[in-house]
Design a protein around this motif. Structure first.
Motif, PDB file in Angstrom:
ATOM      1  N   GLY A 148       0.797  -1.221   0.000  1.00 30.86           N
ATOM      2  CA  GLY A 148       0.000   0.000   0.000  1.00 30.86           C
ATOM      3  C   GLY A 148       0.830   1.272   0.000  1.00 30.86           C
ATOM      4  N   TRP A 149       1.994   1.217   0.613  1.00 33.67           N
ATOM      5  CA  TRP A 149       2.899   2.380   0.629  1.00 33.67           C
ATOM      6  C   TRP A 149       4.322   1.902   0.861  1.00 33.67           C
ATOM      7  CZ3 TRP A 149       5.026   4.693   5.399  1.00 33.67           C
ATOM      8  CH2 TRP A 149       4.742   3.947   6.552  1.00 33.67           C
ATOM      9  N   ILE A 150       5.270   2.825   0.653  1.00 37.86           N
ATOM     10  CA  ILE A 150       6.684   2.475   0.831  1.00 37.86           C
ATOM     11  C   ILE A 150       7.079   2.815   2.269  1.00 37.86           C
ATOM     12  CG2 ILE A 150       9.033   2.761  -0.056  1.00 37.86           C
ATOM     13  CD1 ILE A 150       7.163   1.669  -2.181  1.00 37.86           C
ATOM     14  N   SER A 151       6.913   1.853   3.128  1.00 37.77           N
ATOM     15  CA  SER A 151       7.240   2.063   4.545  1.00 37.77           C
ATOM     16  C   SER A 151       8.755   1.933   4.739  1.00 37.77           C
ATOM     17  CB  SER A 151       6.523   1.004   5.387  1.00 37.77           C
ATOM     18  OG  SER A 151       6.996  -0.278   5.026  1.00 37.77           O
ATOM     19  N   PRO A 152       9.276   2.377   5.891  1.00 34.43           N
ATOM     20  CA  PRO A 152      10.709   2.216   6.153  1.00 34.43           C
ATOM     21  C   PRO A 152      11.137   0.748   6.046  1.00 34.43           C
ATOM     22  CG  PRO A 152       9.729   3.686   7.774  1.00 34.43           C
ATOM     23  CD  PRO A 152       8.602   3.153   6.957  1.00 34.43           C
ATOM     24  N   GLU A 153      10.240  -0.192   6.418  1.00 26.51           N
ATOM     25  CA  GLU A 153      10.571  -1.617   6.302  1.00 26.51           C
ATOM     26  C   GLU A 153      10.741  -2.018   4.845  1.00 26.51           C
ATOM     27  OE1 GLU A 153       7.878  -0.535   8.134  1.00 26.51           O
ATOM     28  OE2 GLU A 153       8.933  -0.630  10.041  1.00 26.51           O
ATOM     29  N   VAL A 154       9.880  -1.429   3.975  1.00 27.03           N
ATOM     30  CA  VAL A 154       9.985  -1.727   2.547  1.00 27.03           C
ATOM     31  C   VAL A 154      11.326  -1.221   2.017  1.00 27.03           C
ATOM     32  CG1 VAL A 154       9.067  -1.180   0.253  1.00 27.03           C
ATOM     33  CG2 VAL A 154       7.492  -1.763   2.103  1.00 27.03           C
ATOM     34  N   VAL A 155      11.685  -0.016   2.431  1.00 25.81           N
ATOM     35  CA  VAL A 155      12.955   0.563   1.972  1.00 25.81           C
ATOM     36  C   VAL A 155      14.114  -0.348   2.363  1.00 25.81           C
ATOM     37  CG1 VAL A 155      14.554   2.509   2.265  1.00 25.81           C
ATOM     38  CG2 VAL A 155      12.096   2.943   2.006  1.00 25.81           C
ATOM     39  N   LYS A 156      14.053  -0.845   3.577  1.00 31.33           N
ATOM     40  CA  LYS A 156      15.124  -1.715   4.073  1.00 31.33           C
ATOM     41  C   LYS A 156      15.186  -3.015   3.252  1.00 31.33           C
ATOM     42  CE  LYS A 156      16.925  -3.118   8.550  1.00 31.33           C
ATOM     43  NZ  LYS A 156      16.579  -4.523   8.764  1.00 31.33           N
ATOM     44  N   TYR A 157      14.010  -3.570   3.000  1.00 34.83           N
ATOM     45  CA  TYR A 157      13.947  -4.806   2.220  1.00 34.83           C
ATOM     46  C   TYR A 157      14.549  -4.596   0.825  1.00 34.83           C
ATOM     47  CZ  TYR A 157      12.010  -8.049  -1.102  1.00 34.83           C
ATOM     48  OH  TYR A 157      11.885  -8.923  -2.143  1.00 34.83           O
ATOM     49  N   VAL A 158      14.119  -3.509   0.166  1.00 36.96           N
ATOM     50  CA  VAL A 158      14.578  -3.251  -1.205  1.00 36.96           C
ATOM     51  C   VAL A 158      16.089  -3.000  -1.218  1.00 36.96           C
ATOM     52  CG1 VAL A 158      14.351  -1.731  -3.218  1.00 36.96           C
ATOM     53  CG2 VAL A 158      12.325  -2.365  -1.924  1.00 36.96           C
ATOM     54  N   ALA A 159      16.568  -2.308  -0.188  1.00 33.66           N
ATOM     55  CA  ALA A 159      18.007  -2.033  -0.097  1.00 33.66           C
ATOM     56  C   ALA A 159      18.796  -3.340  -0.076  1.00 33.66           C
ATOM     57  CB  ALA A 159      18.305  -1.203   1.147  1.00 33.66           C
ATOM     58  N   GLU A 160      18.295  -4.299   0.700  1.00 33.27           N
ATOM     59  CA  GLU A 160      19.005  -5.579   0.776  1.00 33.27           C
ATOM     60  C   GLU A 160      18.873  -6.367  -0.514  1.00 33.27           C
ATOM     61  OE1 GLU A 160      17.560  -7.431   4.372  1.00 33.27           O
ATOM     62  OE2 GLU A 160      18.495  -5.812   5.554  1.00 33.27           O
ATOM     63  N   ARG A 161      17.663  -6.369  -1.056  1.00 34.29           N
ATOM     64  CA  ARG A 161      17.391  -7.178  -2.259  1.00 34.29           C
ATOM     65  C   ARG A 161      18.201  -6.672  -3.460  1.00 34.29           C
ATOM     66  NH1 ARG A 161      16.367 -10.884  -5.443  1.00 34.29           N
ATOM     67  NH2 ARG A 161      14.327 -11.788  -5.853  1.00 34.29           N
ATOM     68  N   LEU A 162      18.326  -5.345  -3.583  1.00 36.39           N
ATOM     69  CA  LEU A 162      19.015  -4.790  -4.755  1.00 36.39           C
ATOM     70  C   LEU A 162      20.431  -4.316  -4.443  1.00 36.39           C
ATOM     71  CD1 LEU A 162      16.136  -2.805  -6.541  1.00 36.39           C
ATOM     72  CD2 LEU A 162      16.887  -5.150  -6.906  1.00 36.39           C
ATOM     73  N   GLU A 163      20.862  -4.555  -3.230  1.00 40.20           N
ATOM     74  CA  GLU A 163      22.222  -4.174  -2.831  1.00 40.20           C
ATOM     75  C   GLU A 163      22.483  -2.686  -3.042  1.00 40.20           C
ATOM     76  OE1 GLU A 163      24.696  -6.936  -4.986  1.00 40.20           O
ATOM     77  OE2 GLU A 163      23.405  -8.582  -4.344  1.00 40.20           O
ATOM     78  N   LEU A 164      21.572  -1.888  -2.528  1.00 40.13           N
ATOM     79  CA  LEU A 164      21.694  -0.423  -2.609  1.00 40.13           C
ATOM     80  C   LEU A 164      21.574   0.138  -1.195  1.00 40.13           C
ATOM     81  CD1 LEU A 164      19.221   0.162  -5.575  1.00 40.13           C
ATOM     82  CD2 LEU A 164      21.688   0.467  -5.692  1.00 40.13           C
ATOM     83  N   SER A 165      22.018   1.383  -1.019  1.00 38.20           N
ATOM     84  CA  SER A 165      21.858   1.981   0.308  1.00 38.20           C
ATOM     85  C   SER A 165      20.425   2.474   0.480  1.00 38.20           C
ATOM     86  CB  SER A 165      22.838   3.141   0.477  1.00 38.20           C
ATOM     87  OG  SER A 165      22.346   4.277  -0.179  1.00 38.20           O
ATOM     88  N   THR A 166      19.962   2.529   1.720  1.00 38.08           N
ATOM     89  CA  THR A 166      18.601   3.017   1.960  1.00 38.08           C
ATOM     90  C   THR A 166      18.474   4.482   1.553  1.00 38.08           C
ATOM     91  OG1 THR A 166      19.235   3.482   4.245  1.00 38.08           O
ATOM     92  CG2 THR A 166      18.057   1.418   3.843  1.00 38.08           C
ATOM     93  N   ALA A 167      19.577   5.239   1.624  1.00 36.77           N
ATOM     94  CA  ALA A 167      19.525   6.657   1.252  1.00 36.77           C
ATOM     95  C   ALA A 167      19.186   6.804  -0.234  1.00 36.77           C
ATOM     96  CB  ALA A 167      20.857   7.336   1.561  1.00 36.77           C
ATOM     97  N   ILE A 168      19.772   5.942  -1.048  1.00 36.79           N
ATOM     98  CA  ILE A 168      19.489   5.996  -2.493  1.00 36.79           C
ATOM     99  C   ILE A 168      18.017   5.709  -2.746  1.00 36.79           C
ATOM    100  CG2 ILE A 168      19.826   4.634  -4.598  1.00 36.79           C
ATOM    101  CD1 ILE A 168      22.820   4.668  -3.988  1.00 36.79           C
ATOM    102  N   ILE A 169      17.505   4.724  -2.049  1.00 32.29           N
ATOM    103  CA  ILE A 169      16.102   4.352  -2.258  1.00 32.29           C
ATOM    104  C   ILE A 169      15.174   5.460  -1.770  1.00 32.29           C
ATOM    105  CG2 ILE A 169      14.325   2.688  -1.589  1.00 32.29           C
ATOM    106  CD1 ILE A 169      16.757   0.674  -1.539  1.00 32.29           C
ATOM    107  N   GLN A 170      15.500   6.016  -0.620  1.00 29.35           N
ATOM    108  CA  GLN A 170      14.705   7.120  -0.094  1.00 29.35           C
ATOM    109  C   GLN A 170      14.696   8.295  -1.082  1.00 29.35           C
ATOM    110  OE1 GLN A 170      13.585   6.170   3.101  1.00 29.35           O
ATOM    111  NE2 GLN A 170      12.020   7.678   2.630  1.00 29.35           N
ATOM    112  N   GLY A 171      15.834   8.564  -1.658  1.00 30.44           N
ATOM    113  CA  GLY A 171      15.933   9.649  -2.633  1.00 30.44           C
ATOM    114  C   GLY A 171      15.038   9.414  -3.829  1.00 30.44           C
ATOM    115  N   VAL A 172      15.002   8.174  -4.288  1.00 32.67           N
ATOM    116  CA  VAL A 172      14.156   7.845  -5.438  1.00 32.67           C
ATOM    117  C   VAL A 172      12.678   7.909  -5.055  1.00 32.67           C
ATOM    118  CG1 VAL A 172      13.491   5.938  -6.969  1.00 32.67           C
ATOM    119  CG2 VAL A 172      15.906   6.530  -6.688  1.00 32.67           C
TER     120      VAL A 172
END
Lengths: 458, 214
Positions: free
Chosen positions: B39-63
């Motif tokens: 339903g939304w991009i929660s902080p937990e989602v950001v963390k999951y995506v960071a691990e799955r795509l090997e990116l920093s959470t800051a990059i994901i938050q920026g996007v």
């Protein structure tokens, strides 16, 4: 108006469920791709597109054949084709119809284009809002893959081609080609400094051609008819073929129409879109998306010198000049996406400007200061003018801010904001001055002509 | 609580990764999959995506914060985007927004008190010839007047978004061709039947998607 034409781009729009492969194929889909891949050489196909004089349909009007010619692959590089389906320019709604109604035409165009420019992968970047169009495209791609038109050996030849859909997530700026590439790569959609241009260093650092949906969808017709014959469908030199024209706003029959390049705005409004809503007078028309400076039907073409490109139309109304990339540039505006926003005499141009400048303020990516701050200032000044807090100097302030945005940023977004703002002030200055003195009367609404339709009996 | 995609969606992530030469390019598609489920991009989602795509959470938050369609806070069951750019406003976009605010009892930018609708103002949604229009969740509703809008909102409230979309949503469609062969395109409802094959970006049917967070 222009004589009857055989529909090309829209020829399969009327077919029942024409988005399905079987139905599209019965009406000729993929015949040109099959013939092109199995019996033509890539260089010949590139030549046809060049001869077709197709000006890019995304707004800038750059000749697509010339763009293809910029590719210069270095050893070890892969070429990508990226199709720009981030249609977001206010007033523009043409590409969605191709994706919804005839996705196989776009895929066929992508196959031929890939073969012609020696690319193996196409990404179609669709704006995030168009989830339905994405579904249609993905189904169509799956069908084409199943049928053997995409994949390792399309039509049995040794040139792998695949097409992927990449969904955006709501950002007008991603229609700018380098912002689009950043978004494709999983980044914020901020435009890149050019050069290098995408044809040299684009997606994933590789040479990339970015073409609009309609441009690519025109390729099968160009190859089938031959570039010269297709070009001759248009009525202007160096600007060939047929294209999709959109009309929105105060007309009886808003919608999308296919016609040759070179009909006039008056024809588009009166003959295609059924004339003005309620037969009210036409006040202004934004010709090709909100970034193109407004046309004022009262203004006459001033081209007394014979060598002026618009001399033929000297003394006629601006809306009687044929719609072409070069003719409109000579007129001081742009053809843009060829989708017009029509406004009748109930519309206050200061309010209309405020509406559009809010759009630009919202959509500026924020990377360059003149654009990020300038769009905000324009809205602030227009808010003041509309609310009666304005001063006469504010009108020149609008001009001043616009002039300081133009040419001072990484991409053309700031120019696309400043140009229509300057056009509005130039052509409707008295209305801006009036607003500066008296404000815009309370209750002035854009939709005065249409409110009864929308609100019904309520 | 940690976030994880369903096994089916995990499979889709693997498939998405094959489409691009770089892992990071999967970021937008993967965020879409997550948002459809959560339903939304929660902080937990950001963390999951960071691990799955090997990116920093800051990059994901920026996007996530760059794009208007990624929600960085929870939204209602249905998200209503009302287009207020010029072409829609010329045909009554303001009346549509005013009516929605009255009907849903919340102003644009807010969620109705029953949590069923979040109302948001949108910039041009590329349906200018069929103005005024709104987007609700994944679908467009065009050539609106307030009566039609009432029916659409009521259907969402009572039958759910998917059923409402089947009944009322529109896609670009072709009206009677003109003599010249140049025909106007207006909007028609999408076909009621939905094919069995599910695609990565396909909106989930009603009942799927929300509340699956583990």
């Amino acid at each position: 108006m222009s004589g009857p034409i055989k529909p090309l781009l829209t020829s399969r729009y009327g077919i029942e469920e024409g988005w399905k492969l079987a139905n599209a194929e019965r009406a000729g889909a993929y015949e040109v791709a099959r013939q092109a891949l199995t019996s033509r050489k890539p260089a010949e196909l590139r030549e046809e597109v060049k001869k077709a004089n197709i000006r890019g349909r995304g707004g800038a009007g750059f000749p697509a054949g010339v763009k293809w010619g910029f590719l210069n692959r270095q050893e070890g590089e892969e070429i990508y084709l990226v199709i720009n389906a981030d249609e977001s320019e206010p007033g523009t709604f043409k590409d969605r119809s191709i994706m919804d109604l005839d996705p196989h035409r776009l895929i066929e165009g992508a196959i031929i284009s890939c073969f012609a420019i020696d690319a193996h992968t196409t990404y179609i970047y669709v704006r995030g809002e168009l989830a339905f169009s994405v579904q249609r495209l993905e189904r169509a791609i799956a069908e084409a893959r199943e049928a053997g038109y995409l994949g390792e050996r399309p039509f049995g030849i040794d040139h792998a081609i695949d097409v992927h859909v990449h969904s955006g997530a709501g950002a007008y700026i991603c229609g700018e080609e380098t912002a689009l590439l950043n978004s494709l790569e999983g980044r914020r959609g901020e435009p890149r400094l050019k050069p290098p241009f995408p044809a040299v260093k684009g997606a994933f650092g590789m040479p990339t051609i970015v073409n609009n949906v309609e441009t690519v969808a025109s390729v099968p017709d160009i190859v089938q008819m031959g570039g010269e014959a297709w070009s001759a469908l248009g009525q202007l030199p160096g600007d060939g073929g047929v294209r999709l024209y959109g009309v929105s706003g105060h007309v009886k029959n808003p919608g999308l129409f296919e016609a040759p390049v070179g009909i006039t705005m008056r024809e588009l409004i009166d003959d295609y879109a059924g004339g003005m809503l309620g037969d009210r007078p036409l006040k202004a028309v934004i010709p090709g998306g909100s970034s193109t400076p407004v046309l004022d039907p009262r203004r006459k073409v001033d081209a007394p010198l014979e060598e002026h490109p618009l001399h033929k139309w000297h003394g006629q109304s601006e809306i009687d000049v044929p719609m072409g990339v070069d003719t409109y540039r000579a007129l001081g505006t742009m053809l843009g996406t060829c989708c017009a926003i029509v406004m009748d005499d109930t519309v206050n141009m200061v309010e209309a400007s405020r509406n559009l400048m809010r759009f630009y303020k919202h959509e500026s990516c924020g990377q360059c200061t003149p654009c990020r701050e300038g769009t905000g200032w324009l809205v602030d000044v227009l808010d003041n003018l509309c609310s009666g807090r304005g001063k006469p100097e504010d009108v020149d302030l609008l001009v001043n801010i616009s002039n300081n945005m133009m040419g001072n940023t990484i991409c053309a977004f700031a120019d696309g904001t400043a140009m229509p703002m300057l056009g509005m002030v130039q052509k409707f200055r008295e209305e801006f001055m009036d607003a500066a003195m008296n404000g815009v009367p309370d209750g002035v609404r854009h939709d005065d002509s249409t409110r009864s339709i929308v609100e019904g009996g309520a | 609580m940690a976030f994880a995609l369903t096994p089916e969606r995990e499979q889709q992530v693997d498939d998405i990764l094959t489409r691009y030469p770089e892992r990071r390019a999967a970021l937008l598609p993967v965020l879409w999959l997550c948002q459809r489920q959560n339903g939304w991009i929660s902080p937990e989602v950001v963390k999951y995506v960071a691990e799955r795509l090997e990116l920093s959470t800051a990059i994901i938050q920026g996007v996530v914060t760059f794009y208007t369609m990624f929600f960085d806070e929870p939204v209602g069951e249905n998200v209503v985007w009302v287009c207020r750019t010029l072409s829609c406003d010329l045909r009554g976009g303001k009346s549509i927004q005013e009516h929605l605010e009255k009907k849903l009892g919340c102003t644009a930018g807010h969620t109705s008190s029953d949590g069923k609708f979040t109302l948001l103002k949108a910039e041009c949604l590329a349906a200018c010839g069929q103005a005024p229009m709104v987007q609700i969740n994944d679908y467009y509703y065009e050539n609106l007047n307030v009566e039609q809008l009432d029916r659409i909102i009521d259907a969402h409230a009572t039958k759910g978004g998917d059923a409402a979309a089947t009944e009322f949503s529109t896609f670009a469609s072709f009206a009677a061709p003109r003599g010249s062969g140049a025909g106007p395109v207006t909007s028609a409802p999408p076909p009621p039947s939905k094919e069995a094959v599910r695609l990565a970006s396909q909106p989930p049917p009603a009942g799927d998607g929300k509340g699956e967070e583990s």
